[in-house]
Design an enzyme around this catalytic site. Structure first.
Site: not given
Length: 275
Positions: A42, A113, A153
């Site tokens: 990331e 995301k 994440c």
């Protein structure tokens, strides 16, 4: 079929060009180790933090990072999951975005995301939404013999998302991520193993390396988990390239041993996408 995957745990600093160069060197090392699929972490071209995202953001696919990653995938004849970068989108928003390139250098997947990281503790506060906008779509792509679902994440903390990917037929979930040294020791491996066991598929978490002097100190410990919840390989905290050979037949074998999916009581509950 066995698929050899490499995770590049990169040291990310304030110099974007140096970050891209380190990524390219690690990709080369991964290919020299026989990797067919390479995963980056990331925010691999930018320090991780809301104050940095506007400065380091760039368009996709024509920004310098995207162009470099497309070329690397083509030059090395690999599938490249290029972690994530801050994206400057046409709609004026900034996103935390993961891109995937085919062995021809084609952009075959782009995922923004969905679940933006936020934490409030006495030791640490952080809120991605100060400068980022959350994405609104799942994203899958095909590798030889396996469909892949992408997350980033904090997305990994949502089993509903992994369940949706399972319903879409995935056998491998890839999460570029950057847990920190507060949550990482307790939750990083636990979350990866939980998603693997929940969805009965391979799970990959790829982190930046740990730099103690950074504003945000990543946990490191990139890892690969099999569908039974076994950790196949795990890095330490420093910069590294690690490898795992995925026996893709284990997905169906695991689901046959424990038929969780076929036993789901959709007459009582279900998980559906609204978009």
């Amino acid at each position: 079929m066995t698929l050899r995957i490499a995770l590049c745990q990169l040291s990310v600093g304030s110099n974007k060009k140096a970050n891209i160069s380190e990524a390219l060197l690690s990709i080369k090392k991964a290919v020299e180790g026989g990797a067919q699929v390479v995963v980056l972490p990331e925010c691999f071209n930018s320090p991780y933090g809301p104050k940095y995202f506007p400065e380091y953001a760039e368009p996709i696919p024509n920004g310098e990072t995207s162009l470099a990653m497309a070329k690397a995938a083509k030059d090395h004849n690999i599938h490249l999951i290029a972690g994530s970068i801050p994206e400057k989108a046409d709609d004026g928003n900034l996103y935390n975005t993961s891109t995937t390139y085919s062995p021809t250098g084609e952009l075959i997947a782009k995922y923004r995301k969905m679940h933006l990281f936020k934490i409030n503790t006495p030791e640490f506060t952080f809120d991605e939404s100060e400068t980022l906008t959350g994405g609104s779509s799942l994203c899958t792509f095909e590798l030889p013999e396996v469909k892949v679902g992408l997350g980033i994440c904090f997305d990994a903390r949502y089993p509903q998302m992994a369940q949706m990917y399972t319903q879409l037929g995935t056998g491998l979930l890839i999460y570029p991520g950057a847990f920190n040294i507060l949550t990482g020791p307790d939750h990083w491996q636990l979350t990866a193993r939980a998603r693997a066991v929940d969805s009965q598929q391979f799970v990959v978490f790829c982190s930046p390396s740990r730099l103690p002097d950074s504003d945000y100190v990543a946990y490191g410990h990139s890892l690969v988990v099999d569908p039974w919840g076994n950790v196949l390989v795990e890095a330490e905290e420093g910069a590294d390239v690690i490898f795992a050979d995925l026996d893709l037949s284990l997905v169906q074998k695991t689901r046959s041993k424990l038929p969780i999916q076929s036993g789901t009581r959709t007459d009582i509950y279900r998980v559906n996408t609204l978009k």
